[in-house]
Design a protein around this motif. Sequence first.
Motif: not given
Length: 202
Positions: A127-132
């Motif tokens: 799982y990727s935890c991606a924030v922007q």
Amino acid sequence: MHSILGCNHPTFALPWRTLLPSLVALHLLHLGSAQLRVVAPSRVVTAIVGQDVVLRCHLSPCKDAWSWDIRWIQHRSSGLVHHYQNGVDLEQMAEYKGRTELLRNGLSDGNLDLRITAVKSSDSGLYSCAVQDGDNYAEAVVDLEVSDPFSQIVHPWKVALAVVITLLVGSFAVIVFLYRKQAAQSRELSESFQPLPPPKSL
């Protein structure tokens, strides 16, 4: 005139003296934002089928992520496990609906933790935890390993095979018991009906 200029000189120099540290701090702040990272304290998380599990990630340096775009993505399907943006939970994969929660009480401290309830074997994977947030973007990967301790013994064909073997062994034991009992009874009958020896002649 000289005394006036002399007295005013410090007043002209003061803004430059205070501005320089501000410029340095601003530059360091800019570098810090450029080096924003998402950190996963545990790269591998283990769970058993049916348990609740929390996938943990946090921003480094810590920032308030309440208004950020946060996505938890399943690598296998590239689908959205959970999508949060500016205080609102958005669309997600059907198989995770009602089973995920972004733990919002930690967002102000930069925590991006995701809870998955009643995990299944199919939840295993990366799982990727991606924030922007504007130009800031970062992500981290967490590996979820879900085990099923009963998966090796609960297959239907194994259960059926065990039942058949038990019935066969039980039937064989009953047949042997009845056979031996009948043989014993036959011996008893044959012994009870043996003819008497002829009387001896005088």
